[in-house]
Design a protein around this motif. Sequence first.
Motif, PDB file in Angstrom:
ATOM      1  N   ARG A  85       0.836  -1.205   0.000  1.00  0.00           N
ATOM      2  CA  ARG A  85       0.000   0.000   0.000  1.00  0.00           C
ATOM      3  C   ARG A  85       0.870   1.256   0.000  1.00  0.00           C
ATOM      4  N   ALA A  86       2.099   1.120   0.501  1.00  0.00           N
ATOM      5  CA  ALA A  86       3.018   2.253   0.468  1.00  0.00           C
ATOM      6  C   ALA A  86       3.857   2.245  -0.803  1.00  0.00           C
ATOM      7  N   GLY A  87       3.483   1.370  -1.740  1.00  0.00           N
ATOM      8  CA  GLY A  87       4.202   1.323  -3.005  1.00  0.00           C
ATOM      9  C   GLY A  87       5.491   0.528  -2.949  1.00  0.00           C
ATOM     10  N   LEU A  88       5.639  -0.296  -1.920  1.00  0.00           N
ATOM     11  CA  LEU A  88       6.881  -1.054  -1.763  1.00  0.00           C
ATOM     12  C   LEU A  88       6.604  -2.536  -1.914  1.00  0.00           C
ATOM     13  N   PHE A  89       7.497  -3.227  -2.587  1.00  0.00           N
ATOM     14  CA  PHE A  89       7.321  -4.656  -2.798  1.00  0.00           C
ATOM     15  C   PHE A  89       8.231  -5.382  -1.807  1.00  0.00           C
ATOM     16  N   ASN A  90       7.644  -5.822  -0.717  1.00  0.00           N
ATOM     17  CA  ASN A  90       8.431  -6.460   0.331  1.00  0.00           C
ATOM     18  C   ASN A  90       8.577  -7.953   0.042  1.00  0.00           C
ATOM     19  N   ILE A  91       9.708  -8.316  -0.553  1.00  0.00           N
ATOM     20  CA  ILE A  91       9.982  -9.731  -0.807  1.00  0.00           C
ATOM     21  C   ILE A  91      10.677 -10.314   0.411  1.00  0.00           C
ATOM     22  N   GLY A 132      11.176  -6.071  12.638  1.00  0.00           N
ATOM     23  CA  GLY A 132      11.153  -4.652  12.302  1.00  0.00           C
ATOM     24  C   GLY A 132      12.524  -4.164  11.863  1.00  0.00           C
ATOM     25  N   LEU A 133      13.566  -4.631  12.572  1.00  0.00           N
ATOM     26  CA  LEU A 133      14.920  -4.251  12.198  1.00  0.00           C
ATOM     27  C   LEU A 133      15.226  -4.739  10.777  1.00  0.00           C
ATOM     28  N   TRP A 134      14.775  -5.975  10.476  1.00  0.00           N
ATOM     29  CA  TRP A 134      15.063  -6.547   9.165  1.00  0.00           C
ATOM     30  C   TRP A 134      14.243  -5.867   8.056  1.00  0.00           C
ATOM     31  N   GLY A 135      13.176  -5.173   8.453  1.00  0.00           N
ATOM     32  CA  GLY A 135      12.435  -4.367   7.480  1.00  0.00           C
ATOM     33  C   GLY A 135      13.022  -2.963   7.373  1.00  0.00           C
ATOM     34  N   PHE A 136      13.486  -2.468   8.505  1.00  0.00           N
ATOM     35  CA  PHE A 136      14.031  -1.114   8.546  1.00  0.00           C
ATOM     36  C   PHE A 136      15.233  -0.966   7.608  1.00  0.00           C
ATOM     37  N   ILE A 137      16.095  -1.995   7.590  1.00  0.00           N
ATOM     38  CA  ILE A 137      17.339  -1.868   6.802  1.00  0.00           C
ATOM     39  C   ILE A 137      17.045  -1.583   5.318  1.00  0.00           C
ATOM     40  N   PRO A 138      16.264  -2.431   4.647  1.00  0.00           N
ATOM     41  CA  PRO A 138      15.997  -2.101   3.234  1.00  0.00           C
ATOM     42  C   PRO A 138      15.189  -0.820   3.074  1.00  0.00           C
ATOM     43  N   GLY A 139      14.327  -0.519   4.059  1.00  0.00           N
ATOM     44  CA  GLY A 139      13.556   0.722   3.994  1.00  0.00           C
ATOM     45  C   GLY A 139      14.477   1.920   4.034  1.00  0.00           C
ATOM     46  N   TYR A 140      15.432   1.884   4.966  1.00  0.00           N
ATOM     47  CA  TYR A 140      16.366   2.984   5.117  1.00  0.00           C
ATOM     48  C   TYR A 140      17.210   3.136   3.853  1.00  0.00           C
ATOM     49  N   LEU A 141      17.672   1.994   3.336  1.00  0.00           N
ATOM     50  CA  LEU A 141      18.513   2.050   2.133  1.00  0.00           C
ATOM     51  C   LEU A 141      17.735   2.632   0.953  1.00  0.00           C
ATOM     52  N   ILE A 253      10.523   4.281   5.148  1.00  0.00           N
ATOM     53  CA  ILE A 253      11.189   3.644   6.290  1.00  0.00           C
ATOM     54  C   ILE A 253      10.155   3.092   7.272  1.00  0.00           C
ATOM     55  N   VAL A 254       9.157   3.935   7.593  1.00  0.00           N
ATOM     56  CA  VAL A 254       8.163   3.514   8.578  1.00  0.00           C
ATOM     57  C   VAL A 254       7.386   2.293   8.083  1.00  0.00           C
ATOM     58  N   SER A 255       6.966   2.297   6.825  1.00  0.00           N
ATOM     59  CA  SER A 255       6.150   1.153   6.407  1.00  0.00           C
ATOM     60  C   SER A 255       6.968  -0.120   6.287  1.00  0.00           C
ATOM     61  N   MET A 256       8.212  -0.014   5.852  1.00  0.00           N
ATOM     62  CA  MET A 256       9.033  -1.235   5.814  1.00  0.00           C
ATOM     63  C   MET A 256       9.272  -1.757   7.230  1.00  0.00           C
ATOM     64  N   THR A 257       9.446  -0.846   8.183  1.00  0.00           N
ATOM     65  CA  THR A 257       9.691  -1.284   9.554  1.00  0.00           C
ATOM     66  C   THR A 257       8.444  -1.955  10.141  1.00  0.00           C
ATOM     67  N   ILE A 258       7.295  -1.319   9.946  1.00  0.00           N
ATOM     68  CA  ILE A 258       6.062  -1.930  10.465  1.00  0.00           C
ATOM     69  C   ILE A 258       5.804  -3.265   9.767  1.00  0.00           C
ATOM     70  N   GLY A 259       6.007  -3.284   8.449  1.00  0.00           N
ATOM     71  CA  GLY A 259       5.817  -4.537   7.707  1.00  0.00           C
ATOM     72  C   GLY A 259       6.721  -5.630   8.262  1.00  0.00           C
ATOM     73  N   GLY A 260       7.963  -5.283   8.510  1.00  0.00           N
ATOM     74  CA  GLY A 260       8.905  -6.253   9.063  1.00  0.00           C
ATOM     75  C   GLY A 260       8.464  -6.718  10.441  1.00  0.00           C
ATOM     76  N   ALA A 261       7.983  -5.769  11.253  1.00  0.00           N
ATOM     77  CA  ALA A 261       7.557  -6.117  12.602  1.00  0.00           C
ATOM     78  C   ALA A 261       6.389  -7.102  12.566  1.00  0.00           C
TER      79      ALA A 261
END
Lengths: 365, 511
Positions: A85-91, A132-141, A253-261
């Motif tokens: 929904r945030a336009g990110l493809f979380n593989i 969350g940490l494992w989602g944050f890293i690619p989000g931050y990058l 960053i926030v959505s990748m982190t929440i997704g990871g969490a």
Amino acid sequence: MADVKNGNRHWLEHPATQTFLIPILAVALSFAIGAIFIVIVGQNPFEVYSTLFSQTLGTSYGIGQLLFKTTPLIFAGLSVALCFRAGLFNIGAEGQLQIGAFATALVGMYTMGVPPVIEIPLLILAGMIGGGLWGFIPGYLKAKTGAHEVINTIMLNFVAAALVSYFVTNVYNVPATVHTPPISPTGRLPRFDALFSGFEGSPVNFSILIALLAAVFVWYYIDRTRYGYELRVVGLNPKAAEYGGISVAKNIIVSMTIGGAIAGLVGTNFVMGYKYYFEEGFSIGTGFMGIAVALLGNNNPFGVILAALLFGMLEYGGLVINTMVPKELVSILQAIVIIFVISSNKIFRRILVNFLKKRTLSVND
Amino acid sequence: MPYAIELLNITKRFARTVANDNVTLKVSAGTIHALVGENGAGKTTLMETLYGLYQPDGGEIRIHEKKVSIRSPHDSISLGIGMVHQHFMLVPPLTAIENIVLGAEETKNALLDLKRATAELSELSSRFALTVPLDEKVENLGVGIQQRVEILKAIYRKADILVLDEPTAVLTPQESVQLFRILSELKAEGKTIVLITHKLNEVMSISDHVSVMRRGKIVGEVETASTSPQDLAQMMVGRPVLLRVEKETRQPGNPVLVVNGLSHVDRRGITVLKNVSLEVSSGEILGIAGVEGNGQSQLVECIAGLIKPSSGSITIDGIQIVGLNAREVFARGLAHVPEDRLKRGLVVDMDIKENLILGMHTQARFSSRLALRRKAIKENAELLITKYDVRPMNSEALTRGLSGGNQQKVIIARELSRAAQLIVASQPTRGVDIGGIEFIHRTLVQARDSGKAILLVSADLNEILSLSDRIAVMYNGEIVRIFPDNRIEESELGMYMTGSKQSEEKGASNG
């Protein structure tokens, strides 16, 4: 252009109908094609399917098994859906859930005897922080360097698998196994069969309630909060977000982190609710199935629950019909469902449109 | 005179709309036929059906009085039909001549042989005054020249029927005049031309016949000599339309926007804004005229906090806004109608009510610290939809489904609801139909009358001339001239816009 709306819109044209109808058509069609494979291996598709349905949906043990398989799929599906929904493809849900579940087990090992009211939330939190940490890293990058999240999440899946494998086999293992020592008994989530009659023997446990709560959270967050509004604007039109003063980077960053969490919560089912330890290979591609679940569920949290139920049923059903047909049949079914869902939107929509056009024509003529 | 094109009872349906409803259009050979109508009236669909991009659901096409079946552009090209689309179909890294022969190229020993093509093309270009640098890469050519490449491409393929879709939308006044000269040449050689447009002065100046489309139907067909812009506008919209903006002169108040010595170097290292200074006062509209791509977009984006200028200052009501982000600039009193509504102004997959709070969603009236105030958002939308007459009047309709004019009204409604002192409006009526233009112009003038300062950027000179109190011309990143009123000839503005005339101080001898 003359619009054909003004109230006499056909019910088939309603977006809500299409949201439901299209996945249902896709699933029905996949079963039809699966039937061909069943015939090829020399079995009667009706028998195989009736066994599949009766053994999964017809007994409370079957339902329990199905729900147990569904729970991690809900977490993984929600994780992918929220990022989408945030336009990110979380593989990367697979890696996130590995790290999350491992964190849960690790904290559980070292907190023996902490009372359940503290221990249970603590272990849940550990899973969320790990994932969350494992989602944050690619989000931050992605936010800071533009590095594509698809590549980075895939890479981090490898890193997660290798890390976890190393620690489980070399550092925190019970000798001659590939699992960690057990977590504190106070961190266990009760199984349903311990409380109600009916699910006897099936490992379904209270983590499914956490999964349902997570779905409600994702819905509320995306649909009802101002942060969810920002997330949707970023997902649908980053340029408009920028224009409206919404930080695209922060939202990524926030959505990748929440997704990871959320993916990290998968450990609640296996570690806290079933085996009470982390075992290497406990998730066989749950994170990847989450992509299919999110797609089938149209990236809607409640759609994700329904889609997870279907895939949960197929997963358990595969074991049930194992004696009649090769278990690969279920993998084929799952794959066909996914293929149809992905390609169906256009195809089915066109079929619907043609159908409606013929109707309008015959009405007009 | 025989007919070159006969489209008989053409019907074309898309999913839920009838784009062409039993349309009959006959074009005599050797004439220029204008096809006018508002956006979404079905002009382009009709012509793309002729060109073979769509198959009609009903009806018949006759070319040179013979019934034909056109299944694809391949068929239409072999029937001698050429089309110049609104968005050019050229391959930028290839040269002009490579683009022209593409798909019909001749080879010698498996290598491209352009010798014969070169000879033929230079003959064609001198015959029709279609000067094109054949060996230049298309990406290095201006839009006006690119358009000539498209026309030359069609003629090279032996087109004797040429369809042009809004050809002047991207041209300067001078380029338009040149285009019309070319079209006249083509007509003199016996070619038949269909011109899709919604600019009525063009229709009057070049066409022989006009067909007017509205809502998928032909609502009128007249000889150009026997009609007037007023009549055509009325046919297009279906009601009498005010083509002129009614506006009284006002005494401007204190300066609201002050831009001083603004420069910007973009990512490629090109200086796109050079020392721009201007002031917009309360109660006045400053129009910025210029060919697109001369720094107007960057000027607006600097003001709106979307890009950071390299140097210079911008103040709103005396407060420095350089360095603030978009939301902070909004909070200092900016309303911004962005130049590209689909790219920036709207989230088309969100509904009207959610689009109406973009950039205001953190205000206490629309959200608490956490949750959106859904009732207030809906009420706000209903109020604005009524006030600005947005159709459909349903706050939950996706903005994707709205016509260009209504999408623009959503943006204007949102921006004016900010209660800002400064309104920056970029291309506020681009792609908006005549009825919508009238409304938007009236709204902007009302905002001016209520004391707002308005910076208007537009590629449409008519719009600049009719709305502005003062006019600045931008060329090559600079403001080359600021006129103290709007009593200037279009042609003179055009000279400044193309850099052929410099400001008096710099090049008095030119004037």
